[in-house]
Design a protein around this motif. Structure first.
Motif, PDB file in Angstrom:
ATOM      1  N   THR A 298       0.810  -1.226   0.000  1.00  0.00           N
ATOM      2  CA  THR A 298       0.000   0.000   0.000  1.00  0.00           C
ATOM      3  C   THR A 298       0.834   1.262   0.000  1.00  0.00           C
ATOM      4  OG1 THR A 298      -0.106  -0.084   2.421  1.00  0.00           O
ATOM      5  CG2 THR A 298      -1.905  -1.131   1.208  1.00  0.00           C
ATOM      6  N   GLY A 299       2.106   1.184   0.385  1.00  0.00           N
ATOM      7  CA  GLY A 299       2.946   2.380   0.449  1.00  0.00           C
ATOM      8  C   GLY A 299       4.050   2.357  -0.586  1.00  0.00           C
ATOM      9  N   GLY A 300       4.534   3.548  -0.934  1.00  0.00           N
ATOM     10  CA  GLY A 300       5.587   3.668  -1.934  1.00  0.00           C
ATOM     11  C   GLY A 300       6.874   2.986  -1.521  1.00  0.00           C
ATOM     12  N   GLU A 301       7.244   3.113  -0.241  1.00  0.00           N
ATOM     13  CA  GLU A 301       8.489   2.496   0.216  1.00  0.00           C
ATOM     14  C   GLU A 301       8.400   0.976   0.180  1.00  0.00           C
ATOM     15  OE1 GLU A 301      11.004   4.293   3.428  1.00  0.00           O
ATOM     16  OE2 GLU A 301       9.117   5.318   3.887  1.00  0.00           O
ATOM     17  N   ARG A 302       7.248   0.420   0.569  1.00  0.00           N
ATOM     18  CA  ARG A 302       7.085  -1.036   0.518  1.00  0.00           C
ATOM     19  C   ARG A 302       7.100  -1.536  -0.921  1.00  0.00           C
ATOM     20  NH1 ARG A 302       3.066  -3.972   2.068  1.00  0.00           N
ATOM     21  NH2 ARG A 302       4.500  -5.668   2.448  1.00  0.00           N
ATOM     22  N   LEU A 303       6.528  -0.755  -1.842  1.00  0.00           N
ATOM     23  CA  LEU A 303       6.553  -1.144  -3.248  1.00  0.00           C
ATOM     24  C   LEU A 303       7.983  -1.149  -3.781  1.00  0.00           C
ATOM     25  CD1 LEU A 303       5.024  -1.859  -5.818  1.00  0.00           C
ATOM     26  CD2 LEU A 303       4.776   0.600  -6.272  1.00  0.00           C
TER      27      LEU A 303
ATOM     28  N   LEU B  97      14.791  -7.612   9.170  1.00  0.00           N
ATOM     29  CA  LEU B  97      13.414  -7.896   9.563  1.00  0.00           C
ATOM     30  C   LEU B  97      12.769  -6.675  10.212  1.00  0.00           C
ATOM     31  CD1 LEU B  97      11.154  -9.980   9.795  1.00  0.00           C
ATOM     32  CD2 LEU B  97      12.155 -10.732  11.955  1.00  0.00           C
ATOM     33  N   THR B  98      13.516  -5.970  11.058  1.00  0.00           N
ATOM     34  CA  THR B  98      12.975  -4.781  11.721  1.00  0.00           C
ATOM     35  C   THR B  98      12.568  -3.723  10.700  1.00  0.00           C
ATOM     36  OG1 THR B  98      14.363  -5.177  13.651  1.00  0.00           O
ATOM     37  CG2 THR B  98      13.477  -2.970  13.398  1.00  0.00           C
ATOM     38  N   TYR B  99      13.362  -3.573   9.653  1.00  0.00           N
ATOM     39  CA  TYR B  99      13.056  -2.594   8.613  1.00  0.00           C
ATOM     40  C   TYR B  99      11.780  -2.981   7.870  1.00  0.00           C
ATOM     41  CZ  TYR B  99      13.750   0.462   4.559  1.00  0.00           C
ATOM     42  OH  TYR B  99      13.589   1.415   3.587  1.00  0.00           O
ATOM     43  N   LEU B 100      11.625  -4.262   7.539  1.00  0.00           N
ATOM     44  CA  LEU B 100      10.413  -4.707   6.861  1.00  0.00           C
ATOM     45  C   LEU B 100       9.179  -4.516   7.737  1.00  0.00           C
ATOM     46  CD1 LEU B 100      11.626  -8.037   5.186  1.00  0.00           C
ATOM     47  CD2 LEU B 100      11.292  -5.815   4.091  1.00  0.00           C
ATOM     48  N   VAL B 101       9.315  -4.814   9.039  1.00  0.00           N
ATOM     49  CA  VAL B 101       8.200  -4.621   9.978  1.00  0.00           C
ATOM     50  C   VAL B 101       7.837  -3.148  10.073  1.00  0.00           C
ATOM     51  CG1 VAL B 101       7.546  -4.766  12.411  1.00  0.00           C
ATOM     52  CG2 VAL B 101       8.655  -6.718  11.295  1.00  0.00           C
ATOM     53  N   TYR B 102       8.833  -2.290  10.150  1.00  0.00           N
ATOM     54  CA  TYR B 102       8.583  -0.853  10.229  1.00  0.00           C
ATOM     55  C   TYR B 102       7.791  -0.370   9.017  1.00  0.00           C
ATOM     56  CZ  TYR B 102       9.500   4.135   9.755  1.00  0.00           C
ATOM     57  OH  TYR B 102       9.358   5.487   9.570  1.00  0.00           O
ATOM     58  N   LEU B 103       8.179  -0.794   7.813  1.00  0.00           N
ATOM     59  CA  LEU B 103       7.477  -0.371   6.604  1.00  0.00           C
ATOM     60  C   LEU B 103       6.037  -0.877   6.597  1.00  0.00           C
ATOM     61  CD1 LEU B 103      10.176  -0.875   3.808  1.00  0.00           C
ATOM     62  CD2 LEU B 103       9.520   1.240   4.967  1.00  0.00           C
ATOM     63  N   TRP B 104       5.845  -2.111   7.054  1.00  0.00           N
ATOM     64  CA  TRP B 104       4.482  -2.651   7.106  1.00  0.00           C
ATOM     65  C   TRP B 104       3.629  -1.855   8.096  1.00  0.00           C
ATOM     66  CZ3 TRP B 104       1.450  -6.393   4.843  1.00  0.00           C
ATOM     67  CH2 TRP B 104       0.273  -6.709   5.518  1.00  0.00           C
ATOM     68  N   ASN B 105       4.154  -1.625   9.291  1.00  0.00           N
ATOM     69  CA  ASN B 105       3.374  -0.927  10.319  1.00  0.00           C
ATOM     70  C   ASN B 105       3.042   0.500   9.920  1.00  0.00           C
ATOM     71  OD1 ASN B 105       3.445  -3.218  11.866  1.00  0.00           O
ATOM     72  ND2 ASN B 105       4.989  -2.473  13.297  1.00  0.00           N
ATOM     73  N   GLN B 106       3.927   1.127   9.143  1.00  0.00           N
ATOM     74  CA  GLN B 106       3.650   2.488   8.682  1.00  0.00           C
ATOM     75  C   GLN B 106       2.384   2.554   7.840  1.00  0.00           C
ATOM     76  OE1 GLN B 106       7.126   4.047   6.590  1.00  0.00           O
ATOM     77  NE2 GLN B 106       7.210   5.691   8.099  1.00  0.00           N
TER      78      GLN B 106
END
Length: 471
Positions: A383-388, A418-427
């Motif tokens: 859903t977010g640009g950074e995750r894409l 993993l922490t970075y991926l979790v952060y992007l998801w939670n955002q």
């Protein structure tokens, strides 16, 4: 007698300045292409906000990268812009020596900042730039050459020209010479390599249907990589032999590129063959005509003592680099020395599949959410640009071995990752969809086997309901 010896040496190690100009243009275009491919993942790969902050960069890479001075996105953008501008100056041949030096230095800096993204093509590109520093790449087809008298054909023969040609030959020769693994001797190596489906292109999937053909191709690859480089330096009928061997190298790389995903490596090796075209496109003068030419200008061609000293030092460097590379292929120098030599451009090797792969690996990042659901943190619900952008990075060439190589070198990397991926998801999600537990799972499937895949949990970490600070 001297001229009769000089002519074969010129045939083997001389490079026409027009080929050097073509090499300059090719190097500049490769650098620009590489920067374009890396640009979308600048934040993820080169900043402190991405997967690899500066405190996870290994030594001696951390000593050799200007990007270690600042981990902000703005500083990395400036580095990319400077590298692109230097490449454009090199492309058009303006202040060629200086432009090439900055291209070489900034490429070392870029590669050292995140060495886990590199392959043999990057090593060869740095090697081409290093030896080109000692050659007149701007003598033709350049802004630097405007207004100069360019009527006389010029052939450059020096330790640098010899090293430039020999480096390419060594890359292939030792790639073949050290294919001593059982898979190469029994003819199953290519079939095993094609079992790593994450690297395979359409032609590779087609060839997998014909295991007997692959056995013949396996042996053919080994003999080609050993014999073809040697044929480039046959002192008799050099021009005619190279007219056959160089196109064979091109065909070999086209075959590899259509079978395996090799990014721009085939283009870099194609650029490395350009100096060999000198004697093919523009045949060197024969010994008699060269002798008559030299008789008219004896004093102008007499070397000064400082030139002799410079040539001697450069020859010693070229010989030493090739000799050390030969002696240590398949072994290892001290880690620091080996890495420094590689980054400078002294140690370009291609060890791809010298050991036959036994497993096909796949990594995934799974998470349990506050509401009890489970998700794939990379591939689901973008859903977010950074995750894409992160998802696209994981689908790119350079990410294919990023997690595996980084994890083995830096044990703390998987936690950061993993922490970075979790952060992007939670955002991008409401608190009830926040991650409360995350795992990195590795799956290994034995190639040419019906055994079930082996799954290993590499990391299992609990998270609070609130997004953790990723800084």
């Amino acid at each position: 007698m001297l001229n009769s010896l000089r002519h074969p040496f010129r045939q083997l190690f001389g490079i026409d300045v027009r080929c050097l100009a073509a090499l300059r243009i090719a190097i500049a275009l490769l650098l620009l292409t590489d920067l374009i491919f890396r640009w979308p993942f600048l934040v993820q790969c080169y900043t402190d906000d991405g997967f690899l902050p500066r405190d996870l960069v290994l030594e001696p890479d951390s000593w050799m990268s200007l990007q270690m001075l600042d981990g902000s996105p703005g500083f990395q953008v400036a580095h990319f812009v400077a590298a692109g501008f230097s490449s454009l100056l090199l492309l058009f041949g303006y202040q060629t020596k200086l432009a090439l030096f900055f291209c070489w230095m900034l490429t070392i800096s870029l590669h050292a900042r995140n060495g886990f993204l590199l392959d043999a093509g990057d090593d060869l590109l740095r090697s081409l730039m290093f030896w080109s520093l000692f050659l007149p790449l701007g003598a033709r087809f350049s802004i630097d050459a405007r207004g100069k008298n360019l009527t006389r054909q010029e052939i450059v023969v020096s330790p640098a020209s010899a090293a430039l040609l020999l480096q390419f030959a060594c890359l292939y020769f030792f790639a073949g010479w050290f294919k001593t693994d059982q898979g190469w001797s029994d003819g199953t190596a290519i079939e095993m390599a094609l079992g790593q489906t994450q690297w395979i292109r359409p032609a590779g999937h087609f060839l997998r249907q014909y295991p007997e053909l692959l056995r013949y191709l396996t042996r053919a690859v080994v003999w080609f990589e050993i014999l073809a480089p040697l044929l480039l330096f046959v002192p008799i009928r050099t021009r005619k032999i190279r007219m056959l061997v160089i196109p064979a190298f091109w065909l070999f790389q086209v075959s590899l590129a259509s079978t395996f995903w090799l990014h721009i490596f085939p283009l870099i090796t194609a650029a490395a063959t350009i100096p060999f075209l000198s004697s093919i496109i523009w045949p060197f003068p024969n010994p008699a005509s060269q002798q008559s030419t030299e008789k008219g200008e004896p004093s102008s061609r007499r070397a000064h003592p400082w030139q002799i000293l410079w040539w001697s030092g450069l020859a010693a460097l070229a010989f030493g680099v090739i000799a050390v590379q030969v002696a240590n292929f398949g072994k290892s120098l001290l880690p620091t020395e080996e890495r420094v030599a590689s980054l400078i451009g002294w140690n370009a090797v291609w060890s791809m599949y010298s050991k036959t792969p036994q497993f096909s690996y796949r990594f995934s990042a799974e998470a349990t959410l506050q509401d009890g659901g489970t998700v794939d943190l990379i591939n689901s619900d973008v859903t977010g640009g950074e995750r894409l952008t992160v998802q696209r990075f994981h689908q790119s060439y350079r990410a294919r071995y990023f997690l595996e190589t980084t994890s083995s070198a830096r044990p703390q990397f998987p936690t950061r990752y993993l922490t970075y991926l979790v952060y992007l998801w939670n955002q991008d999600h409401s608190p009830e969809r926040h991650v409360v537990r995350g795992r990195i799972v590795g799956t290994a499937q034995r190639i040419r086997s019906d055994e079930p895949a082996e799954t290993t949990v590499l990391l299992d970490v609990g998270f609070s309901a609130l997004p953790p600070d990723h800084g």
